[in-house]
Design a protein around this motif. Structure first.
Motif, PDB file in Angstrom:
ATOM      1  N   UNK A 126       0.817  -1.211   0.000  1.00  0.00           N
ATOM      2  CA  UNK A 126       0.000   0.000   0.000  1.00  0.00           C
ATOM      3  C   UNK A 126       0.847   1.255   0.000  1.00  0.00           C
ATOM      4  N   UNK A 127       1.954   1.203   0.732  1.00  0.00           N
ATOM      5  CA  UNK A 127       2.877   2.343   0.776  1.00  0.00           C
ATOM      6  C   UNK A 127       3.455   2.625  -0.610  1.00  0.00           C
ATOM      7  N   UNK A 128       3.888   1.575  -1.298  1.00  0.00           N
ATOM      8  CA  UNK A 128       4.493   1.745  -2.621  1.00  0.00           C
ATOM      9  C   UNK A 128       3.466   2.210  -3.652  1.00  0.00           C
ATOM     10  N   UNK A 129       2.263   1.665  -3.580  1.00  0.00           N
ATOM     11  CA  UNK A 129       1.210   2.088  -4.515  1.00  0.00           C
ATOM     12  C   UNK A 129       0.859   3.554  -4.282  1.00  0.00           C
ATOM     13  N   UNK A 130       0.758   3.953  -3.027  1.00  0.00           N
ATOM     14  CA  UNK A 130       0.456   5.353  -2.715  1.00  0.00           C
ATOM     15  C   UNK A 130       1.570   6.272  -3.196  1.00  0.00           C
ATOM     16  N   UNK A 165       1.658   8.936   4.979  1.00  0.00           N
ATOM     17  CA  UNK A 165       2.262   8.998   6.315  1.00  0.00           C
ATOM     18  C   UNK A 165       1.698   7.913   7.222  1.00  0.00           C
ATOM     19  N   UNK A 166       0.391   7.693   7.161  1.00  0.00           N
ATOM     20  CA  UNK A 166      -0.211   6.637   7.973  1.00  0.00           C
ATOM     21  C   UNK A 166       0.323   5.262   7.575  1.00  0.00           C
ATOM     22  N   UNK A 171       4.240   0.677   8.448  1.00  0.00           N
ATOM     23  CA  UNK A 171       5.427  -0.079   8.027  1.00  0.00           C
ATOM     24  C   UNK A 171       6.526  -0.013   9.084  1.00  0.00           C
ATOM     25  N   UNK A 172       6.654   1.127   9.748  1.00  0.00           N
ATOM     26  CA  UNK A 172       7.622   1.225  10.850  1.00  0.00           C
ATOM     27  C   UNK A 172       7.265   0.213  11.934  1.00  0.00           C
ATOM     28  N   UNK A 228       0.553  16.790  10.748  1.00  0.00           N
ATOM     29  CA  UNK A 228      -0.715  16.571  11.452  1.00  0.00           C
ATOM     30  C   UNK A 228      -0.923  15.096  11.777  1.00  0.00           C
ATOM     31  N   UNK A 229      -0.606  14.224  10.831  1.00  0.00           N
ATOM     32  CA  UNK A 229      -0.780  12.784  11.071  1.00  0.00           C
ATOM     33  C   UNK A 229       0.172  12.300  12.158  1.00  0.00           C
ATOM     34  N   UNK A 230       1.431  12.698  12.069  1.00  0.00           N
ATOM     35  CA  UNK A 230       2.412  12.270  13.074  1.00  0.00           C
ATOM     36  C   UNK A 230       2.030  12.818  14.451  1.00  0.00           C
TER      37      UNK A 230
END
Length: 252
Positions: A126-130, A165-166, A171-172, A228-230
């Motif tokens: 999902x991260x890579x697609x985004x 960011x989410x 992933x972290x 804002x997300x962090x």
């Protein structure tokens, strides 16, 4: 059958995005898109990459693609059948036409996605697609979309970088499970900000290389979304920690 969290997310998004994709490909191309000089082949590739992601992880329960099983082949067959139907039916829409190269782009996006998903599980995929969506949508047009569609451009940067960011934070947690309890620590905050900021700078640098003007408002909106997300995750960390402790105490 109980659906996993990933399946619930992708099933809902699939139910929203697939009809929207059909509608978008069966209306005349908006003039603003024509004026922007958008590469429709890039959009086809991207759309079917997203479609492959949603359909696979709705069916595959967040697992990697295993080509020895029938599920990925069914996913490929369903998407390709839809791609053929989509291109054929566009021939009956005013201002549209069937184009074999569009179908090739659809096929390329689908296969690229399934190959990608054979390596990565749900959150990294999902991260890579985004990231691909952000990169392509920012640079796909010959003209600056921020000038032609300022509100849409601002909304895209806001939501795209917030979502990225989410996913980055997920992933972290996935690759470094021990970092979750330390979400308020400075080291974690730096790590959470690093990925999205690097992507933002890379995308904007590439835009400048392509000769586009540096859109400061979009840059500011993107940074605001990331921060804002962090910040929201940091503020919710004590509450989540309390819930985790309560869950442990109520266990057997």
């Amino acid at each position: 059958m109980t659906l996993s969290r990933q399946q619930k997310i992708t099933t809902i998004l699939l139910a929203l995005c697939w009809p929207a994709l059909f509608v978008f490909t069966h209306i005349p191309i908006p003039q603003v898109i024509r004026r922007a000089g958008v590469s429709d082949k890039s959009l086809h590739f991207l759309a079917y990459l997203i479609l492959a992601f949603l359909l696979w992880f709705a069916a595959g329960a967040g697992k990697r693609v295993n080509w020895r099983k029938t599920t990925p082949w069914w996913v490929l067959l369903i998407i390709l059948a839809y791609g053929i139907l989509d291109e054929w039916s566009q021939g009956y829409v005013a201002g549209r036409s069937s184009d074999i190269l569009d179908f090739v782009a659809d096929l390329a996006g689908t296969i690229t996605g399934l190959i990608l998903f054979s390596v990565f599980t749900f959150w990294p995929a999902g991260l890579l697609v985004t990231a691909a969506v952000i990169f392509v949508m920012t640079n796909v047009a010959q003209k600056n979309l921020a000038e032609l569609l300022p509100v849409a451009s601002a909304a895209f940067h806001l939501f795209a970088y917030a979502i990225f960011t989410m996913l980055w934070v997920q992933c972290i947690d996935l690759f470094s499970p021990g970092t979750r309890p330390r979400r308020t620590k400075a080291k974690w905050v730096k790590a959470a900000l690093a990925g999205p900021v690097v992507l933002l700078l890379t995308v904007k640098l590439f835009s400048v290389i392509l000769g586009k003007e540096f859109a400061l408002p979009d840059m500011a909106i993107s940074i605001g979304a990331i921060v804002a997300v962090v910040a929201a995750i940091c503020l919710s960390a004590p509450f989540n920690k309390t819930q985790d402790l309560q869950g442990q105490n109520s266990g057997p």
